[in-house]
Write a protein that holds these residues in place. Sequence first.
Motif, PDB file in Angstrom:
ATOM      1  N   LEU A  21      -0.274  -0.890 -15.689  1.00  0.00           N
ATOM      2  CA  LEU A  21      -1.276  -0.064 -15.032  1.00  0.00           C
ATOM      3  C   LEU A  21      -2.659  -0.672 -15.241  1.00  0.00           C
ATOM      4  CD1 LEU A  21      -0.012   3.492 -16.061  1.00  0.00           C
ATOM      5  CD2 LEU A  21       0.440   2.248 -13.935  1.00  0.00           C
ATOM      6  N   THR A  22      -3.399  -0.802 -14.155  1.00  0.00           N
ATOM      7  CA  THR A  22      -4.785  -1.262 -14.292  1.00  0.00           C
ATOM      8  C   THR A  22      -5.664  -0.135 -14.822  1.00  0.00           C
ATOM      9  OG1 THR A  22      -5.347  -0.669 -11.999  1.00  0.00           O
ATOM     10  CG2 THR A  22      -4.551  -2.920 -12.409  1.00  0.00           C
ATOM     11  N   HIS A  23      -5.283   1.101 -14.523  1.00  0.00           N
ATOM     12  CA  HIS A  23      -5.941   2.286 -15.069  1.00  0.00           C
ATOM     13  C   HIS A  23      -5.093   3.488 -14.683  1.00  0.00           C
ATOM     14  CE1 HIS A  23      -7.424   2.043 -10.947  1.00  0.00           C
ATOM     15  NE2 HIS A  23      -7.898   3.287 -11.020  1.00  0.00           N
ATOM     16  N   ALA A  24      -5.514   4.676 -15.112  1.00  0.00           N
ATOM     17  CA  ALA A  24      -4.623   5.834 -15.006  1.00  0.00           C
ATOM     18  C   ALA A  24      -5.118   6.911 -14.061  1.00  0.00           C
ATOM     19  CB  ALA A  24      -4.381   6.421 -16.400  1.00  0.00           C
ATOM     20  N   HIS A  25      -5.814   6.540 -13.000  1.00  0.00           N
ATOM     21  CA  HIS A  25      -6.109   7.525 -11.961  1.00  0.00           C
ATOM     22  C   HIS A  25      -4.841   7.853 -11.182  1.00  0.00           C
ATOM     23  CE1 HIS A  25     -10.685   6.555 -11.940  1.00  0.00           C
ATOM     24  NE2 HIS A  25     -10.425   7.628 -12.658  1.00  0.00           N
ATOM     25  N   PHE A  26      -4.798   9.072 -10.647  1.00  0.00           N
ATOM     26  CA  PHE A  26      -3.580   9.606 -10.040  1.00  0.00           C
ATOM     27  C   PHE A  26      -2.989   8.710  -8.964  1.00  0.00           C
ATOM     28  CE2 PHE A  26      -6.915  11.025  -7.216  1.00  0.00           C
ATOM     29  CZ  PHE A  26      -6.352  10.992  -5.952  1.00  0.00           C
ATOM     30  N   ASP A  27      -3.839   8.055  -8.182  1.00  0.00           N
ATOM     31  CA  ASP A  27      -3.333   7.265  -7.061  1.00  0.00           C
ATOM     32  C   ASP A  27      -2.746   5.927  -7.498  1.00  0.00           C
ATOM     33  OD1 ASP A  27      -6.104   6.740  -7.682  1.00  0.00           O
ATOM     34  OD2 ASP A  27      -6.222   5.486  -5.884  1.00  0.00           O
ATOM     35  N   HIS A  28      -2.827   5.646  -8.791  1.00  0.00           N
ATOM     36  CA  HIS A  28      -2.223   4.415  -9.322  1.00  0.00           C
ATOM     37  C   HIS A  28      -0.999   4.695 -10.183  1.00  0.00           C
ATOM     38  CE1 HIS A  28      -5.504   1.472  -8.268  1.00  0.00           C
ATOM     39  NE2 HIS A  28      -6.100   2.629  -8.043  1.00  0.00           N
ATOM     40  N   ILE A  29      -0.707   5.976 -10.445  1.00  0.00           N
ATOM     41  CA  ILE A  29       0.363   6.304 -11.395  1.00  0.00           C
ATOM     42  C   ILE A  29       1.438   7.229 -10.831  1.00  0.00           C
ATOM     43  CG2 ILE A  29      -1.253   6.026 -13.325  1.00  0.00           C
ATOM     44  CD1 ILE A  29      -1.276   9.121 -13.581  1.00  0.00           C
ATOM     45  N   GLY A  30       1.295   7.698  -9.600  1.00  0.00           N
ATOM     46  CA  GLY A  30       2.142   8.757  -9.088  1.00  0.00           C
ATOM     47  C   GLY A  30       3.627   8.479  -9.090  1.00  0.00           C
ATOM     48  N   ALA A  31       4.039   7.225  -8.970  1.00  0.00           N
ATOM     49  CA  ALA A  31       5.470   6.888  -8.934  1.00  0.00           C
ATOM     50  C   ALA A  31       5.946   6.237 -10.235  1.00  0.00           C
ATOM     51  CB  ALA A  31       5.765   5.962  -7.752  1.00  0.00           C
TER      52      ALA A  31
ATOM     53  N   PRO B 171       0.840  -1.198   0.000  1.00  0.00           N
ATOM     54  CA  PRO B 171       0.000   0.000   0.000  1.00  0.00           C
ATOM     55  C   PRO B 171       0.878   1.252   0.000  1.00  0.00           C
ATOM     56  CG  PRO B 171      -0.666  -1.554   1.721  1.00  0.00           C
ATOM     57  CD  PRO B 171       0.678  -1.980   1.235  1.00  0.00           C
ATOM     58  N   LEU B 172       0.563   2.201  -0.891  1.00  0.00           N
ATOM     59  CA  LEU B 172       1.391   3.382  -1.067  1.00  0.00           C
ATOM     60  C   LEU B 172       0.558   4.663  -1.017  1.00  0.00           C
ATOM     61  CD1 LEU B 172       3.607   2.145  -4.041  1.00  0.00           C
ATOM     62  CD2 LEU B 172       4.301   2.291  -1.639  1.00  0.00           C
ATOM     63  N   GLY B 173       1.144   5.723  -0.476  1.00  0.00           N
ATOM     64  CA  GLY B 173       0.515   7.036  -0.495  1.00  0.00           C
ATOM     65  C   GLY B 173      -0.555   7.206   0.557  1.00  0.00           C
ATOM     66  N   ILE B 174      -1.101   8.426   0.625  1.00  0.00           N
ATOM     67  CA  ILE B 174      -2.081   8.723   1.664  1.00  0.00           C
ATOM     68  C   ILE B 174      -3.395   7.985   1.435  1.00  0.00           C
ATOM     69  CG2 ILE B 174      -1.048  10.969   2.118  1.00  0.00           C
ATOM     70  CD1 ILE B 174      -3.356  12.253   0.642  1.00  0.00           C
ATOM     71  N   ILE B 175      -3.653   7.563   0.185  1.00  0.00           N
ATOM     72  CA  ILE B 175      -4.868   6.792  -0.093  1.00  0.00           C
ATOM     73  C   ILE B 175      -4.617   5.298   0.080  1.00  0.00           C
ATOM     74  CG2 ILE B 175      -6.652   6.333  -1.848  1.00  0.00           C
ATOM     75  CD1 ILE B 175      -6.260   9.057  -2.942  1.00  0.00           C
ATOM     76  N   GLN B 176      -3.347   4.927   0.284  1.00  0.00           N
ATOM     77  CA  GLN B 176      -2.987   3.515   0.480  1.00  0.00           C
ATOM     78  C   GLN B 176      -3.438   2.651  -0.695  1.00  0.00           C
ATOM     79  OE1 GLN B 176      -1.165   2.076   3.755  1.00  0.00           O
ATOM     80  NE2 GLN B 176      -0.480   3.948   2.749  1.00  0.00           N
ATOM     81  N   THR B 177      -3.077   3.106  -1.876  1.00  0.00           N
ATOM     82  CA  THR B 177      -3.353   2.332  -3.084  1.00  0.00           C
ATOM     83  C   THR B 177      -2.399   1.152  -3.151  1.00  0.00           C
ATOM     84  OG1 THR B 177      -4.054   4.329  -4.238  1.00  0.00           O
ATOM     85  CG2 THR B 177      -3.482   2.431  -5.594  1.00  0.00           C
ATOM     86  N   ASN B 178      -2.926  -0.008  -3.467  1.00  0.00           N
ATOM     87  CA  ASN B 178      -2.102  -1.215  -3.513  1.00  0.00           C
ATOM     88  C   ASN B 178      -1.279  -1.269  -4.794  1.00  0.00           C
ATOM     89  OD1 ASN B 178      -3.014  -2.282  -1.054  1.00  0.00           O
ATOM     90  ND2 ASN B 178      -4.778  -3.255  -2.031  1.00  0.00           N
TER      91      ASN B 178
END
Length: 211
Positions: free
Chosen positions: A53-63, A7-14
């Motif tokens: 990428l499963t999709h390109a929302h910000f919380d999945h692409i930031g790094a 889990p990464l970032g403040i939204i804890q995206t996996n």
Amino acid sequence: MKWQQIPLGIIQTNCYIIEGTNKTCLIVDPGDEGNKLINLIKSKGLTPLAILLTHAHFDHIGAVDDIRNTYKIPVYVHKLEEKWLEDPILNASQSFPSIGTVKIHPADHLIMDEGVMKIGDFEFQVFHTPGHSPGSVSYYFEKEGFVISGDALFQGSIGRTDLPGGNQSQLLQSIHNKLLTLPEDTYVLSGHGPITTIIDEMDSNPFLNGY
């Protein structure tokens, strides 16, 4: 082959590291905290081959660019979200001022169709599973018994559909036609929250019952 959920970032995206033979790996949805992810990869002695990428929302692409620039590896995204990486409106980062706008360089490869994909020694299937976003995809590793569902299907829930291009009816169709047809013991590696299984979601997910 094995996976690790990070889990990464403040939204804890996996983010998922899929480890194969010869210490190679695939990186799925590196959403934030690039340095943390790079240090983990180094500590495990892994050689990344690609970013999926499963999709390109910000919380999945930031790094994405941190990882891509460090390892000089290609990035894959569905063709319907080709422009999203560079566009804070489409990738929704502009809607969350506390996050800051996210702009990523274009993908190296566009996923044009469903089907089998091979990268190094990895072989898996790509399912187009829109609804959360138009270009959402899921990656199914049949031999290993798991599917990476992005933000389509979660433990006890489904993806939100109030962001650009979201469509709940389409999402439910994707889940029922592409994911729930997989073997019942298939592990579901979601974009947020814990790992679940197809049978558990068939039995207890309130968003799917009665569809």
